[in-house]
Enzyme design. Structure first.
Site, PDB file in Angstrom:
ATOM      1  CG  HIS A 125      -3.429  87.818  40.051  1.00  0.00           C
ATOM      2  ND1 HIS A 125      -4.082  88.977  40.520  1.00  0.00           N
ATOM      3  CD2 HIS A 125      -4.480  87.233  39.338  1.00  0.00           C
ATOM      4  CE1 HIS A 125      -5.451  89.088  40.162  1.00  0.00           C
ATOM      5  NE2 HIS A 125      -5.605  88.023  39.625  1.00  0.00           N
ATOM      6  CG  ASP A 162      -8.484  89.509  34.701  1.00  0.00           C
ATOM      7  OD1 ASP A 162      -8.204  88.612  33.882  1.00  0.00           O
ATOM      8  OD2 ASP A 162      -8.773  89.431  35.820  1.00  0.00           O
ATOM      9  CG  HIS A 164      -9.825  88.702  39.565  1.00  0.00           C
ATOM     10  ND1 HIS A 164     -10.136  87.786  38.430  1.00  0.00           N
ATOM     11  CD2 HIS A 164     -10.333  88.393  40.332  1.00  0.00           C
ATOM     12  CE1 HIS A 164     -10.902  86.849  38.722  1.00  0.00           C
ATOM     13  NE2 HIS A 164     -11.401  87.261  40.234  1.00  0.00           N
ATOM     14  CG  ASP A 245     -11.590  87.611  34.630  1.00  0.00           C
ATOM     15  OD1 ASP A 245     -11.345  88.556  34.256  1.00  0.00           O
ATOM     16  OD2 ASP A 245     -10.897  86.961  35.420  1.00  0.00           O
TER      17      ASP A 245
END
Ligand SMILES: [Zn+2]
Length: 308
Positions: A125, A162, A164, A245
């Protein structure tokens, strides 16, 4: 196959507030599962300290200075609503970068066939000038540039599974055709980027997944969007932003993958790497917040890296 594992006790010293999902226990759970006898052939190496100058491959100096200045002498300091630093966070972050760069060195020198880096803080991120989403510096982006600068790699593919979207990696390579960024992720979900029409200069491939997506649709998206893009790109190195995740037990998202999906996706990328990149594959831990889901997904992933 020689699979190397980088870890370091400093990664446990990057502290987050009580109740925060990105916590040191994540790495304790990973280390515990990798103590199993079937991982006895892992080539375990303590992560080296990174060269701070390599952070500049992905982030400008004023941003690096700002992150360093935010490190508190004691306690925990928030750099945004969910991203924080503690007294040892600089050392942890620089050692996460050190391991990522060393992993790249290893697959180019032949010291290892592939490498898994069990580090924190995560990185995907972190944008050029913004630390966010539990991430300070973009480990995968720095490692990709390191492969280009130190080993003459012309094309590097970063595959991010991931749950996200890796807005940071997309931001850093948005107009750089020498790096392919492919992401499967839940949408809608934090950070809100990752739509199909975000394509950079043709080097960004997003495969957003609806909440409650399971194995079949994930594998279809991976097989029809990510793998063909890698095939066309013919990278000299594949880096995995390996977050776990998207596991069905994870509390931060609603994708329903199982351990075997990570085994499968790992195998697919190993095949791609063997066709184009002399099998060079580096995997960097990103997210994964259910300790059981994380640990057993890492076991499936690393088991596949070792098995070939
Ligand atoms: Zn994540």
């Amino acid at each position: 196959m020689v699979t190397r594992l980088y870890s370091h006790p400093i990664y446990l010293e990057h502290l987050t507030p009580p109740g925060h999902p990105e916590r040191p226990d994540r790495l304790r759970a990973v280390e515990r599962v990798l103590e199993d006898e079937k991982f006895s052939y892992l080539d375990r190496v303590q992560a080296p300290e990174g060269d701070p100058a390599t952070i500049l491959y992905a982030h400008p100096q004023p941003f690096v200075d700002k992150v360093r200045a935010a490190i508190p002498a004691e306690g925990i300091h928030k750099v945004d609503s969910d991203t924080s630093v503690s007294p040892r966070s600089w050392q942890a972050a620089i050692t996460a970068i050190g391991a990522a760069n060393a992993a790249v060195d290893d697959v180019f020198s032949g010291a290892a066939d592939n490498v898994f880096v069990a580090s924190r803080p995560p990185g995907h991120h972190a944008e050029k000038t913004t630390a966010m989403g539990f991430c300070l510096f973009n480990n995968a982006a720095i490692a990709a540039r390191h492969a280009q600068k130190a080993h003459g790699a012309e094309r590097v593919a970063i595959v991010d599974w991931d749950v996200h979207h890796g807005n940071g990696t997309q931001d850093i390579f948005w107009d750089d055709p020498s790096v392919l960024y492919c992401s499967t992720h839940q949408m809608p979900l934090y950070p809100g980027t990752g739509a199909l029409n975000e394509t950079g200069v043709g080097n960004i491939v997003n495969a957003p997944l609806a909440p409650r997506t399971g194995s079949d649709i994930f594998r279809e998206a991976f097989g029809t969007r990510v793998l063909p893009a890698i095939e066309d790109f013919a990278p000299d190195l594949i880096i995995i932003s390996a977050g776990f995740d998207a596991h069905h037990r994870d509390p931060l998202a609603e994708i329903n993958l199982v351990e075997d999906d990570f085994d499968w996706a790992t195998g697919q990328l190993m095949e791609s790497a063997s066709r184009h990149a002399n099998s060079r594959l580096v995997s960097l831990l990103e997210g994964g917040y259910d300790l059981h889901g994380l640990a057993f997904s890492v076991a499936a992933h690393v088991g596949r890296l070792m098995r070939g």
